[in-house]
Design a protein around this motif. Structure first.
Motif, PDB file in Angstrom:
ATOM      1  N   GLU A   1      62.227 -16.751   5.915  1.00 57.05           N
ATOM      2  CA  GLU A   1      62.614 -16.223   7.210  1.00 57.05           C
ATOM      3  C   GLU A   1      63.496 -14.985   7.110  1.00 57.05           C
ATOM      4  OE1 GLU A   1      64.529 -19.288   9.342  1.00 57.05           O
ATOM      5  OE2 GLU A   1      62.765 -20.548   9.478  1.00 57.05           O
ATOM      6  N   HIS A   2      64.269 -14.868   6.061  1.00 55.34           N
ATOM      7  CA  HIS A   2      65.301 -13.838   6.039  1.00 55.34           C
ATOM      8  C   HIS A   2      65.016 -12.807   4.964  1.00 55.34           C
ATOM      9  CE1 HIS A   2      69.117 -12.260   7.335  1.00 55.34           C
ATOM     10  NE2 HIS A   2      69.538 -12.188   6.095  1.00 55.34           N
TER      11      HIS A   2
ATOM     12  N   ILE B   1      67.377 -10.887  14.535  1.00 58.50           N
ATOM     13  CA  ILE B   1      68.484 -11.593  15.177  1.00 58.50           C
ATOM     14  C   ILE B   1      68.343 -13.072  14.857  1.00 58.50           C
ATOM     15  CG2 ILE B   1      69.638 -12.110  17.377  1.00 58.50           C
ATOM     16  CD1 ILE B   1      68.243  -9.579  18.508  1.00 58.50           C
ATOM     17  N   LYS B   2      69.451 -13.730  14.587  1.00 60.55           N
ATOM     18  CA  LYS B   2      69.445 -15.158  14.271  1.00 60.55           C
ATOM     19  C   LYS B   2      69.824 -15.951  15.508  1.00 60.55           C
ATOM     20  CE  LYS B   2      69.198 -18.270  10.827  1.00 60.55           C
ATOM     21  NZ  LYS B   2      68.051 -18.448   9.943  1.00 60.55           N
ATOM     22  N   SER B   3      69.012 -16.949  15.849  1.00 57.85           N
ATOM     23  CA  SER B   3      69.295 -17.840  16.968  1.00 57.85           C
ATOM     24  C   SER B   3      69.034 -19.268  16.520  1.00 57.85           C
ATOM     25  CB  SER B   3      68.414 -17.484  18.182  1.00 57.85           C
ATOM     26  OG  SER B   3      68.644 -18.380  19.252  1.00 57.85           O
TER      27      SER B   3
ATOM     28  N   LYS C   1      62.586 -22.163  29.297  1.00 58.92           N
ATOM     29  CA  LYS C   1      62.129 -20.789  29.145  1.00 58.92           C
ATOM     30  C   LYS C   1      62.952 -20.082  28.069  1.00 58.92           C
ATOM     31  CE  LYS C   1      61.425 -16.594  31.942  1.00 58.92           C
ATOM     32  NZ  LYS C   1      59.959 -16.551  31.905  1.00 58.92           N
ATOM     33  N   ILE C   2      62.262 -19.431  27.146  1.00 59.23           N
ATOM     34  CA  ILE C   2      62.951 -18.610  26.160  1.00 59.23           C
ATOM     35  C   ILE C   2      62.403 -17.188  26.261  1.00 59.23           C
ATOM     36  CG2 ILE C   2      63.384 -20.536  24.606  1.00 59.23           C
ATOM     37  CD1 ILE C   2      61.129 -19.558  22.835  1.00 59.23           C
ATOM     38  N   SER C   3      63.138 -16.236  25.723  1.00 60.03           N
ATOM     39  CA  SER C   3      62.742 -14.838  25.838  1.00 60.03           C
ATOM     40  C   SER C   3      61.445 -14.573  25.081  1.00 60.03           C
ATOM     41  CB  SER C   3      63.846 -13.928  25.305  1.00 60.03           C
ATOM     42  OG  SER C   3      64.063 -14.170  23.929  1.00 60.03           O
TER      43      SER C   3
ATOM     44  N   GLN D   1      59.793 -16.174  21.623  1.00 65.83           N
ATOM     45  CA  GLN D   1      58.537 -16.901  21.681  1.00 65.83           C
ATOM     46  C   GLN D   1      57.525 -16.326  20.687  1.00 65.83           C
ATOM     47  OE1 GLN D   1      57.737 -19.831  23.612  1.00 65.83           O
ATOM     48  NE2 GLN D   1      56.273 -19.681  21.940  1.00 65.83           N
ATOM     49  N   LEU D   2      57.517 -14.998  20.549  1.00 63.95           N
ATOM     50  CA  LEU D   2      56.629 -14.372  19.573  1.00 63.95           C
ATOM     51  C   LEU D   2      56.959 -14.852  18.162  1.00 63.95           C
ATOM     52  CD1 LEU D   2      54.466 -12.258  18.805  1.00 63.95           C
ATOM     53  CD2 LEU D   2      56.320 -10.566  18.673  1.00 63.95           C
ATOM     54  N   ALA D   3      58.241 -14.941  17.848  1.00 64.13           N
ATOM     55  CA  ALA D   3      58.664 -15.399  16.523  1.00 64.13           C
ATOM     56  C   ALA D   3      58.222 -16.835  16.264  1.00 64.13           C
ATOM     57  CB  ALA D   3      60.179 -15.282  16.380  1.00 64.13           C
TER      58      ALA D   3
END
Length: 298
Positions: A40-41, A173-175, A216-218, A222-224
């Motif tokens: 991932e990173h 960005i990390k979430s 709902k997420i941005s 969602q693409l990630a």
């Protein structure tokens, strides 16, 4: 007494076995987590001057010709005031650029997605681009009209990257456990990533439409999520010195930091790169992002 001692020893043995199992499971879980983190990173750097000088002029010209960048710009009615500026500036340098709008807009040419949901717009735009242009372009750059990009520098950054590999680039960005490329600076996908994404768009268990989700997420998150199921992970774009190429700090803050910490350096020096946010009083109060990727060495 013997019975009590026997029970005590059994308890100790069972406890030891239980602890050993927990430890083993813990190591398995941690190991899996490390592997996921490794995927991932990533930090993907632009080629440095030495790398470029090793490439012959003929090879460099051939590489430049092989790069075909298709630009996708997602537009909503509130962005109309920025459309003309985007059309007349950086999108002219894409090999092809098309605007995708949330509704029919008469004042400029665009492809109507017929939805106000940004994630649905993104899905439809990606599918349209892949179905129509998969044999013509090998890099796909998606952005909002509040983004400014120097496409020549984007091509330079991608110079030695193989589009047949699954690249998903930008400012990461990390979430929580999810790492994603932020929409505000633009998103770069290789043709291989586009292929993998397209194969998942009709599988709601892995790549659901927004309406099918509990919360709902941005759209960029969602693409990630979808790309993660396809084995494609976000990579942070950096210059040869390890500095972010997609820098999302505001112009004012960048200037302030530069004057404070680097007073003897020019903010416009060759190689400086950023995604900037500023206020354009001449067009609108919308925030504008600028991608200034590393300049090719002279």
């Amino acid at each position: 007494m013997l019975s009590e001692s026997s029970s005590f020893l059994k308890g100790v043995m069972l406890g030891s076995i239980f602890c050993a199992l927990i430890t083993m499971l813990g190591h398995i879980r941690i190991g899996h987590g490390n592997r996921m983190h490794h995927h991932e990173h990533h930090h993907l750097q632009a080629p440095n001057k030495e790398d470029i000088l090793k490439i012959s002029e003929d090879e460099r010209m051939e590489l430049s010709k092989s790069f075909r960048v298709y630009c996708i710009i997602l537009v909503k009615p509130k962005d109309v005031s920025l459309w003309a500026a985007v059309k007349e500036t950086w999108t002219k340098h894409c090999d092809k650029a098309e605007f995708f709008s949330s509704e029919n807009v008469k004042v400029f040419e665009s492809i109507n997605m017929d939805t106000n949901d940004m994630w649905l717009m993104m899905r439809k735009a990606y599918k349209y681009a892949f179905d129509k242009y998969r044999d013509q372009y090998n890099w796909f750059f998606l952005a909002r009209p509040t983004t400014f990009a120097i496409i020549e520098n984007l091509k330079y950054f991608l110079l030695k990257k193989d589009p047949s590999q699954p690249f998903y680039l930008g400012h990461t960005i990390k979430s929580g456990d999810l790492e994603y490329v932020g929409m505000e600076g633009g998103i770069v996908l290789s043709i291989e990533s586009m292929k993998r994404l397209n194969s998942l768009l009709n599988i709601p268990e892995k790549c659901p439409e927004q309406g099918g989700m509990i919360w709902k997420i941005s759209e960029d998150k969602q693409l990630a999520v979808c790309l993660k199921y396809a084995g494609v992970f976000a990579e942070n774009a950096e210059d040869a010195d390890g500095k972010d190429v997609f820098n999302t700090k505001s112009v004012g803050l960048s200037i302030k930091e530069a004057m404070t910490y680097h007073p003897n350096q020019s903010l416009c020096r060759p190689g400086w790169s950023a995604v900037e946010r500023s206020r354009l009083t001449a067009s609108s109060a919308s925030q504008v992002h600028a991608i200034l990727l590393p300049q090719p060495p002279e």
